[in-house]
Write a protein that holds these residues in place. Structure first.
Motif, short mmCIF file in Angstrom:
data_model
loop_
_atom_site.label_atom_id
_atom_site.label_comp_id
_atom_site.label_asym_id
_atom_site.label_seq_id
_atom_site.Cartn_x
_atom_site.Cartn_y
_atom_site.Cartn_z
N GLU A 121 36.93 -21.42 11.31
CA GLU A 121 36.42 -20.19 11.90
C GLU A 121 36.15 -19.19 10.77
O GLU A 121 37.06 -18.79 10.05
N LEU A 122 34.89 -18.80 10.62
CA LEU A 122 34.48 -17.94 9.51
C LEU A 122 34.39 -16.48 9.94
O LEU A 122 33.94 -16.17 11.05
N THR A 123 34.81 -15.59 9.04
CA THR A 123 34.62 -14.15 9.22
C THR A 123 34.02 -13.61 7.93
O THR A 123 34.54 -13.89 6.84
N VAL A 124 32.92 -12.86 8.04
CA VAL A 124 32.26 -12.29 6.86
C VAL A 124 32.33 -10.78 6.96
O VAL A 124 31.99 -10.20 7.99
N ARG A 125 32.76 -10.15 5.86
CA ARG A 125 32.87 -8.69 5.81
C ARG A 125 32.08 -8.16 4.62
O ARG A 125 32.25 -8.64 3.51
N GLU A 126 31.22 -7.19 4.87
CA GLU A 126 30.44 -6.58 3.79
C GLU A 126 31.32 -5.59 3.03
O GLU A 126 31.97 -4.72 3.63
N ALA A 127 31.36 -5.72 1.71
CA ALA A 127 32.20 -4.83 0.91
C ALA A 127 31.75 -4.84 -0.54
O ALA A 127 31.43 -5.89 -1.09
N GLU A 128 31.72 -3.66 -1.15
CA GLU A 128 31.44 -3.54 -2.57
C GLU A 128 32.68 -3.95 -3.37
O GLU A 128 33.78 -4.04 -2.82
N PRO A 129 32.52 -4.23 -4.67
CA PRO A 129 33.65 -4.75 -5.47
C PRO A 129 34.92 -3.92 -5.37
O PRO A 129 36.03 -4.49 -5.28
N GLU A 130 34.80 -2.59 -5.38
CA GLU A 130 36.00 -1.75 -5.38
C GLU A 130 36.79 -1.89 -4.09
O GLU A 130 37.98 -1.55 -4.05
N THR A 131 36.16 -2.40 -3.03
CA THR A 131 36.85 -2.67 -1.77
C THR A 131 37.17 -4.14 -1.62
O THR A 131 38.25 -4.52 -1.15
N ALA A 132 36.25 -5.00 -2.05
CA ALA A 132 36.40 -6.44 -1.85
C ALA A 132 37.56 -7.03 -2.64
O ALA A 132 38.32 -7.86 -2.14
N VAL A 133 37.70 -6.61 -3.90
CA VAL A 133 38.76 -7.18 -4.74
C VAL A 133 40.15 -6.85 -4.18
O VAL A 133 41.00 -7.75 -4.06
N PRO A 134 40.44 -5.59 -3.80
CA PRO A 134 41.73 -5.33 -3.16
C PRO A 134 41.94 -6.09 -1.86
O PRO A 134 43.07 -6.44 -1.51
#
Length: 296
Positions: A121-134
């Motif tokens: 089951e896949l979930t995709v979330r849009e996020a820039e690096p400063e949000t994605a890495v944390p």
């Protein structure tokens, strides 16, 4: 033995800059926060925080403890997410991605992954690096398709970076621009032009370059979407600097795309994953599918 709860309180003090604000955030009294910090200092044998009229300053041992607290908190969050995955009815994979990567690179990789692993089951979330890495560090995402510009991506302990590609930046000009027919341009040749910015990180790069080349950057429009930026260029609002992956094919008839003369700026695209002791076959499979999508 250092108490984990006291580390959490010290971390809140560091984040909020005072005992009173940390107490409000933790739903404790300032006196309780002060007592916990004093107990931590006794167990450690060194002061960890110095109070003054300007707030709280951490000592070097205090800063080391806050770094440890962040690592421990991230590890516990990852464990909680891992337990949730183990007890779920279906395997779950959560992906964080920046916008243009999600538009141009991720779909082909996901199609390949889904064909091989329909049970996930896949979930995709849009996020820039400063949000994605944390998000990856805390367990909120299993991997992040992300990027960085100059210098290495600032990764904390417990994360791995798998490089995928270098993504060179191109100059995008209105079709009627005086330099539209050029094969390449130096950025300084556009010192008199107004700029359309499609990303804050590109803006930071342009400001640094303008400072070195001794000209003032004139900003006509600022967006967080390279595709929107290109539509503004097509309308004649200004010129822009756009990564290759973010070039919009549909805009090719209305804008001119020109190579930047060396040293040519680029962003570096890759995958951030948590460093875990147990194998992560689905994360590894999607990372491999992304590498294949980039090569094609």
């Amino acid at each position: 033995m250092i108490d984990v709860q006291r580390l959490r309180i010290l971390r809140a003090v560091a984040e909020h800059g005072s005992f009173n604000q940390a107490a409000r955030a933790l739903l404790l009294t300032p006196s309780a926060v002060s007592q916990h910090i004093a107990s931590l200092e006794r167990s450690l044998g060194h002061p960890v925080a110095v109070r003054s009229t300007r707030g709280v300053t951490l000592t070097e041992p205090g800063r080391l403890l806050v770094e440890a607290a962040e690592t421990i908190s991230a590890e516990l969050d990852q464990v909680r997410h891992e337990i949730s995955r183990l007890t779920a009815e279906r395997p779950v994979l959560t992906i964080a991605t920046f916008t243009s990567g999600g538009r141009r690179l991720l779909p082909a990789a996901l199609a390949r992954f889904v064909a091989a692993h329909p049970e996930v089951e896949l979930t995709v979330r849009e996020a820039e690096p400063e949000t994605a890495v944390p998000m990856v560090r805390s367990g909120g995402a299993d991997l992040a398709l992300t990027y960085h510009f100059d210098g290495p991506l600032p990764l904390r302990a417990g994360l791995d970076w798998t490089p995928l590609m270098d993504d060179p930046l191109w100059l995008v000009l209105p079709r009627e621009h005086r330099f539209a027919g050029r094969a390449s341009l130096g950025l300084a040749e556009l010192a008199a032009d107004r700029w359309v910015l499609g990303c804050l990180k590109t803006e930071a790069f342009l400001h640094r370059y303008a400072g070195l080349a001794a000209f003032d950057l004139q900003v006509a429009a600022s967006t967080t979407d390279y595709f929107f930026a290109q539509s503004l260029v097509a309308a004649g609002v200004g010129v822009s600097l756009v990564p290759h992956v973010s070039l919009a094919p549909e805009a090719s008839d209305s804008v001119a795309v020109v190579r930047v003369e060396p040293p040519r700026p680029a962003r570096h695209i890759g995958v951030v994953t948590p460093r875990r002791r147990r194998p992560q076959p689905y994360t590894e499979a999607l990372t491999a599918a992304l590498a294949e999508a980039v090569e094609r």
